[in-house]
Design a protein around this motif. Structure first.
Motif, PDB file in Angstrom:
ATOM      1  N   SER A 266       0.831  -1.205   0.000  1.00  0.00           N
ATOM      2  CA  SER A 266       0.000   0.000   0.000  1.00  0.00           C
ATOM      3  C   SER A 266       0.865   1.255   0.000  1.00  0.00           C
ATOM      4  O   SER A 266       0.517   2.247  -0.651  1.00  0.00           O
ATOM      5  CB  SER A 266      -0.962   0.000   1.182  1.00  0.00           C
ATOM      6  N   ILE A 267       1.994   1.235   0.707  1.00  0.00           N
ATOM      7  CA  ILE A 267       2.901   2.384   0.667  1.00  0.00           C
ATOM      8  C   ILE A 267       3.434   2.580  -0.751  1.00  0.00           C
ATOM      9  O   ILE A 267       3.501   3.709  -1.242  1.00  0.00           O
ATOM     10  CB  ILE A 267       4.055   2.201   1.671  1.00  0.00           C
ATOM     11  N   LYS A 268       3.793   1.498  -1.411  1.00  0.00           N
ATOM     12  CA  LYS A 268       4.291   1.597  -2.782  1.00  0.00           C
ATOM     13  C   LYS A 268       3.210   2.148  -3.717  1.00  0.00           C
ATOM     14  O   LYS A 268       3.498   2.994  -4.563  1.00  0.00           O
ATOM     15  CB  LYS A 268       4.779   0.245  -3.264  1.00  0.00           C
ATOM     16  N   LEU A 269       1.976   1.687  -3.554  1.00  0.00           N
ATOM     17  CA  LEU A 269       0.902   2.190  -4.403  1.00  0.00           C
ATOM     18  C   LEU A 269       0.619   3.669  -4.139  1.00  0.00           C
ATOM     19  O   LEU A 269       0.315   4.425  -5.070  1.00  0.00           O
ATOM     20  CB  LEU A 269      -0.363   1.357  -4.190  1.00  0.00           C
ATOM     21  N   ILE A 270       0.730   4.099  -2.886  1.00  0.00           N
ATOM     22  CA  ILE A 270       0.545   5.520  -2.564  1.00  0.00           C
ATOM     23  C   ILE A 270       1.626   6.353  -3.240  1.00  0.00           C
ATOM     24  O   ILE A 270       1.347   7.407  -3.830  1.00  0.00           O
ATOM     25  CB  ILE A 270       0.526   5.733  -1.036  1.00  0.00           C
ATOM     26  N   PHE A 271       2.870   5.895  -3.171  1.00  0.00           N
ATOM     27  CA  PHE A 271       3.958   6.623  -3.831  1.00  0.00           C
ATOM     28  C   PHE A 271       3.775   6.656  -5.348  1.00  0.00           C
ATOM     29  O   PHE A 271       3.985   7.690  -5.984  1.00  0.00           O
ATOM     30  CB  PHE A 271       5.318   6.009  -3.490  1.00  0.00           C
ATOM     31  N   ILE A 272       3.382   5.541  -5.926  1.00  0.00           N
ATOM     32  CA  ILE A 272       3.161   5.501  -7.375  1.00  0.00           C
ATOM     33  C   ILE A 272       2.050   6.478  -7.757  1.00  0.00           C
ATOM     34  O   ILE A 272       2.182   7.256  -8.706  1.00  0.00           O
ATOM     35  CB  ILE A 272       2.833   4.066  -7.842  1.00  0.00           C
ATOM     36  N   GLY A 273       0.948   6.466  -7.013  1.00  0.00           N
ATOM     37  CA  GLY A 273      -0.148   7.389  -7.283  1.00  0.00           C
ATOM     38  C   GLY A 273       0.280   8.842  -7.119  1.00  0.00           C
ATOM     39  O   GLY A 273      -0.081   9.703  -7.927  1.00  0.00           O
ATOM     40  N   GLY A 274       1.042   9.132  -6.075  1.00  0.00           N
ATOM     41  CA  GLY A 274       1.530  10.492  -5.858  1.00  0.00           C
ATOM     42  C   GLY A 274       2.446  10.959  -6.981  1.00  0.00           C
ATOM     43  O   GLY A 274       2.331  12.094  -7.457  1.00  0.00           O
ATOM     44  N   PHE A 275       3.344  10.084  -7.408  1.00  0.00           N
ATOM     45  CA  PHE A 275       4.247  10.448  -8.505  1.00  0.00           C
ATOM     46  C   PHE A 275       3.475  10.666  -9.806  1.00  0.00           C
ATOM     47  O   PHE A 275       3.773  11.592 -10.565  1.00  0.00           O
ATOM     48  CB  PHE A 275       5.326   9.387  -8.707  1.00  0.00           C
ATOM     49  N   LEU A 276       2.483   9.829 -10.077  1.00  0.00           N
ATOM     50  CA  LEU A 276       1.692  10.005 -11.294  1.00  0.00           C
ATOM     51  C   LEU A 276       0.886  11.301 -11.250  1.00  0.00           C
ATOM     52  O   LEU A 276       0.791  12.007 -12.264  1.00  0.00           O
ATOM     53  CB  LEU A 276       0.771   8.797 -11.508  1.00  0.00           C
ATOM     54  N   CYS A 277       0.313  11.634 -10.093  1.00  0.00           N
ATOM     55  CA  CYS A 277      -0.400  12.910  -9.952  1.00  0.00           C
ATOM     56  C   CYS A 277       0.557  14.083 -10.147  1.00  0.00           C
ATOM     57  O   CYS A 277       0.208  15.074 -10.802  1.00  0.00           O
ATOM     58  CB  CYS A 277      -1.070  12.999  -8.587  1.00  0.00           C
ATOM     59  N   PHE A 278       1.755  13.966  -9.591  1.00  0.00           N
ATOM     60  CA  PHE A 278       2.742  15.029  -9.746  1.00  0.00           C
ATOM     61  C   PHE A 278       3.107  15.234 -11.207  1.00  0.00           C
ATOM     62  O   PHE A 278       3.186  16.367 -11.691  1.00  0.00           O
ATOM     63  CB  PHE A 278       3.984  14.702  -8.921  1.00  0.00           C
ATOM     64  N   LEU A 279       3.313  14.141 -11.938  1.00  0.00           N
ATOM     65  CA  LEU A 279       3.626  14.256 -13.360  1.00  0.00           C
ATOM     66  C   LEU A 279       2.464  14.860 -14.152  1.00  0.00           C
ATOM     67  O   LEU A 279       2.666  15.649 -15.069  1.00  0.00           O
ATOM     68  CB  LEU A 279       4.002  12.893 -13.937  1.00  0.00           C
ATOM     69  N   PHE A 280       1.251  14.495 -13.759  1.00  0.00           N
ATOM     70  CA  PHE A 280       0.068  15.042 -14.429  1.00  0.00           C
ATOM     71  C   PHE A 280      -0.018  16.551 -14.226  1.00  0.00           C
ATOM     72  O   PHE A 280      -0.233  17.301 -15.177  1.00  0.00           O
ATOM     73  CB  PHE A 280      -1.192  14.346 -13.921  1.00  0.00           C
ATOM     74  N   PHE A 281       0.171  17.005 -12.979  1.00  0.00           N
ATOM     75  CA  PHE A 281       0.119  18.444 -12.707  1.00  0.00           C
ATOM     76  C   PHE A 281       1.291  19.181 -13.353  1.00  0.00           C
ATOM     77  O   PHE A 281       1.137  20.311 -13.810  1.00  0.00           O
ATOM     78  CB  PHE A 281       0.066  18.718 -11.206  1.00  0.00           C
ATOM     79  N   LEU A 282       2.439  18.545 -13.427  1.00  0.00           N
ATOM     80  CA  LEU A 282       3.581  19.146 -14.112  1.00  0.00           C
ATOM     81  C   LEU A 282       3.293  19.308 -15.600  1.00  0.00           C
ATOM     82  O   LEU A 282       3.614  20.337 -16.197  1.00  0.00           O
ATOM     83  CB  LEU A 282       4.824  18.277 -13.900  1.00  0.00           C
ATOM     84  N   PHE A 283       2.650  18.317 -16.191  1.00  0.00           N
ATOM     85  CA  PHE A 283       2.277  18.384 -17.595  1.00  0.00           C
ATOM     86  C   PHE A 283       1.270  19.505 -17.843  1.00  0.00           C
ATOM     87  O   PHE A 283       1.369  20.248 -18.820  1.00  0.00           O
ATOM     88  CB  PHE A 283       1.704  17.032 -18.058  1.00  0.00           C
ATOM     89  N   ILE A 284       0.299  19.668 -16.943  1.00  0.00           N
ATOM     90  CA  ILE A 284      -0.712  20.727 -17.086  1.00  0.00           C
ATOM     91  C   ILE A 284      -0.048  22.101 -16.981  1.00  0.00           C
ATOM     92  O   ILE A 284      -0.350  22.996 -17.764  1.00  0.00           O
ATOM     93  CB  ILE A 284      -1.808  20.554 -16.019  1.00  0.00           C
ATOM     94  N   LYS A 285       0.864  22.261 -16.009  1.00  0.00           N
ATOM     95  CA  LYS A 285       1.576  23.534 -15.863  1.00  0.00           C
ATOM     96  C   LYS A 285       2.418  23.822 -17.112  1.00  0.00           C
ATOM     97  O   LYS A 285       2.512  24.959 -17.553  1.00  0.00           O
ATOM     98  CB  LYS A 285       2.479  23.514 -14.634  1.00  0.00           C
ATOM     99  N   PHE A 286       3.031  22.791 -17.658  1.00  0.00           N
ATOM    100  CA  PHE A 286       3.841  22.955 -18.854  1.00  0.00           C
ATOM    101  C   PHE A 286       2.981  23.399 -20.033  1.00  0.00           C
ATOM    102  O   PHE A 286       3.397  24.226 -20.841  1.00  0.00           O
ATOM    103  CB  PHE A 286       4.575  21.648 -19.160  1.00  0.00           C
ATOM    104  N   GLN A 287       1.767  22.850 -20.137  1.00  0.00           N
ATOM    105  CA  GLN A 287       0.848  23.236 -21.211  1.00  0.00           C
ATOM    106  C   GLN A 287       0.406  24.686 -21.059  1.00  0.00           C
ATOM    107  O   GLN A 287       0.245  25.385 -22.047  1.00  0.00           O
ATOM    108  CB  GLN A 287      -0.379  22.310 -21.214  1.00  0.00           C
ATOM    109  N   GLU A 288       0.205  25.148 -19.818  1.00  0.00           N
ATOM    110  CA  GLU A 288      -0.198  26.528 -19.585  1.00  0.00           C
ATOM    111  C   GLU A 288       0.922  27.505 -19.964  1.00  0.00           C
ATOM    112  O   GLU A 288       0.668  28.589 -20.449  1.00  0.00           O
ATOM    113  CB  GLU A 288      -0.584  26.735 -18.121  1.00  0.00           C
ATOM    114  N   LYS A 289       2.170  27.121 -19.721  1.00  0.00           N
ATOM    115  CA  LYS A 289       3.299  27.997 -20.006  1.00  0.00           C
ATOM    116  C   LYS A 289       3.748  27.917 -21.463  1.00  0.00           C
ATOM    117  O   LYS A 289       4.612  28.667 -21.866  1.00  0.00           O
ATOM    118  CB  LYS A 289       4.496  27.632 -19.105  1.00  0.00           C
ATOM    119  N   SER A 290       3.185  27.014 -22.246  1.00  0.00           N
ATOM    120  CA  SER A 290       3.652  26.849 -23.617  1.00  0.00           C
ATOM    121  C   SER A 290       3.351  28.072 -24.488  1.00  0.00           C
ATOM    122  O   SER A 290       3.967  28.247 -25.525  1.00  0.00           O
ATOM    123  CB  SER A 290       3.051  25.590 -24.243  1.00  0.00           C
TER     124      SER A 290
END
Length: 172
Positions: A13-37
């Motif tokens: 469960s700790i591993k799944l929480i970290f995986i989910g957190g990292f995927l959410c972080f990448l998603f938000f990073l991608f959205i921020k990158f799209q806004e700054k494009s």
């Protein structure tokens, strides 16, 4: 009588929480990158974002692989053993007379920073299945049940790494 050895929930469960957190972080990073494009972006920012995304991707892959490889569910009856392995998405069923034997071992994660006891089950067909105490509950009871059902104990084996996977001592 059927004995069941369930997967432990804490580490996965700790591993799944970290995986989910990292995927959410990448998603938000991608959205921020799209806004700054729309505005001009520094090339240093793009290179550092790509390197950081690759690093996070490696961590996600490593945690996901680690979770899938060691997550197992074991069921033992009077005449049969059943092992569900998440990495193969299948259940291996074998009669107890199809088992060559079992051995005890220790698995090291990192450079001897964390170790876990394990039971390696060898089948006469040449297949092996390793069950770690960090990921499956009651591994000592599993060992006692194998002894009680007169499955041959092959001895202790050291952890030997191969090119891609672990090399087992008692394979044919």
């Amino acid at each position: 009588m059927k004995k069941t050895f369930y997967p432990k929930i804490f580490f996965p469960s700790i591993k799944l929480i970290f995986i989910g957190g990292f995927l959410c972080f990448l998603f938000f990073l991608f959205i921020k990158f799209q806004e700054k494009s729309d505005s001009s972006i520094d090339s240093g920012f793009i290179i550092s974002a790509i390197v950081f995304s690759l690093f996070i991707g490696y961590i996600i892959f490593h945690l996901g692989y680690f979770f899938c490889f060691y997550f197992k569910y074991v069921s033992l009856t009077e005449k049969e053993i059943s092992i569900f392995e998440l990495n193969k998405l299948k259940t291996t069923k074998a009669n107890l007379d199809e088992i060559l034997g079992y051995s005890k071992s220790e698995v090291f994660f990192g450079k001897y920073s964390w170790k876990s006891k394990s039971v390696v089950i060898y089948f006469k067909s040449g297949k092996t299945s390793e069950i770690l105490s960090s990921f499956v509950s009651g591994i000592e009871d599993l060992e006692k049940e194998l002894k009680r059902r007169k499955v041959k104990y092959l001895g202790f084996e050291d952890y030997n790494t191969g090119w891609f996977f672990r090399e087992y001592k008692f394979n044919k």
